[in-house]
Design an enzyme around this catalytic site. Structure first.
Site, PDB file in Angstrom:
ATOM      1  CB  CYS A  49      -4.304   0.392   9.616  1.00 49.40           C
ATOM      2  SG  CYS A  49      -5.251   1.307   9.665  1.00 49.40           S
ATOM      3  N   GLY A  78       7.588   2.440   1.897  1.00 51.63           N
ATOM      4  CA  GLY A  78       8.670   2.948   1.869  1.00 51.63           C
ATOM      5  C   GLY A  78       9.106   2.349   0.653  1.00 51.63           C
ATOM      6  CB  SER A 135      -1.300   0.056   1.131  1.00 55.46           C
ATOM      7  OG  SER A 135      -0.197   0.481   3.067  1.00 55.46           O
ATOM      8  CG  ASP A 139       9.442   5.258  -7.579  1.00 58.11           C
ATOM      9  OD1 ASP A 139       9.491   3.660  -7.055  1.00 58.11           O
ATOM     10  OD2 ASP A 139       8.867   5.766  -6.813  1.00 58.11           O
ATOM     11  CD  GLU A 140       5.082   6.008  -7.716  1.00 56.84           C
ATOM     12  OE1 GLU A 140       3.606   5.323  -7.961  1.00 56.84           O
ATOM     13  OE2 GLU A 140       5.456   6.548  -6.950  1.00 56.84           O
ATOM     14  CB  ALA A 141       6.073  -1.101 -10.614  1.00 58.56           C
ATOM     15  CD  GLN A 142       1.787   2.812  -8.690  1.00 55.28           C
ATOM     16  OE1 GLN A 142       2.862   1.691  -8.352  1.00 55.28           O
ATOM     17  NE2 GLN A 142       1.656   3.639  -8.356  1.00 55.28           N
TER      18      GLN A 142
END
Length: 193
Positions: free
Chosen positions: A146, A14, A10, A88-91
């Site tokens: 959380c 890090g 999520s 990075d930001e592989a989504q």
């Protein structure tokens, strides 16, 4: 044999920090790396991977049209061998880009470390994450916490008043001002479900 790794979590776990640490480890040993990040995420400036704890490195930008396999191979032809490619930001990768990253590992023997979110604010897989979950040789979850102390697995999108946003475009770049990393229980409670 090189592998394709997917480090997922999520928000606020890090991921960028972990990527930058891995990059540092390679470079400290005199190995050349290549960093990539999504062009649409320019919160910290274009062409930069920046962690919330202050680490930062320059990176190449990808958008849906970028052929990552060809771009990396062109760099290798010009500058020599790479020890690792880090994304990075592989989504935000496309399915075709993930297949290209798998080719880098399989055909060019270059390890690829991809870091990204697993799901969006509606608990749906991002296209890049779905492809990575299906193709990666190794899936590594990076833990986030959380507010209740449980592992956070969900990304709640919030409005300017901190209220849950239930609908909208899958991609909306933001940080702590727009998202809250929650466990599933508190995610569902925030959505009223």
């Amino acid at each position: 044999m090189a592998k394709l790794y997917f480090y997922y979590s999520s928000m606020n776990a890090g991921k960028s920090t972990t990527l930058l640490q891995a990059d540092f480890n390679y470079r400290e040993r005199g190995m050349r790396t290549m960093l990539w990040t999504a062009a649409l995420d320019n919160r910290y400036g274009e062409g930069s991977i920046t962690s919330r704890i202050g680490l930062k490195a320059d990176a190449h930008l990808f958008d849906p049209e970028t052929d990552l396999f060809e771009a990396v191979m062109a760099d290798v032809a010009t500058h020599g061998a790479l020890a690792c490619v880090l994304v990075d930001e592989a989504q935000f990768l496309t399915k075709a880009q993930v297949f290209g990253l798998a080719r880098l590992a399989d055909e060019s023997n270059i390890p690829v470390l991809a870091y990204g979110l697993r799901t969006d604010f509606q608990a749906e897989l991002f296209p890049g994450s779905a492809a990575l979950l299906g193709l990666a040789d190794a899936l590594i979850e990076i833990k986030a916490v959380c507010h209740c102390g449980r592992k956070s697995t969900m990304n709640l999108r919030v409005d300017a008043h901190g209220k849950a946003v239930k609908q909208g475009a899958q991609t909306e770049v933001g940080g702590n001002d727009r998202y809250d990393a929650l466990c599933r229980k508190h995610f569902m409670e925030a959505l009223g479900g």
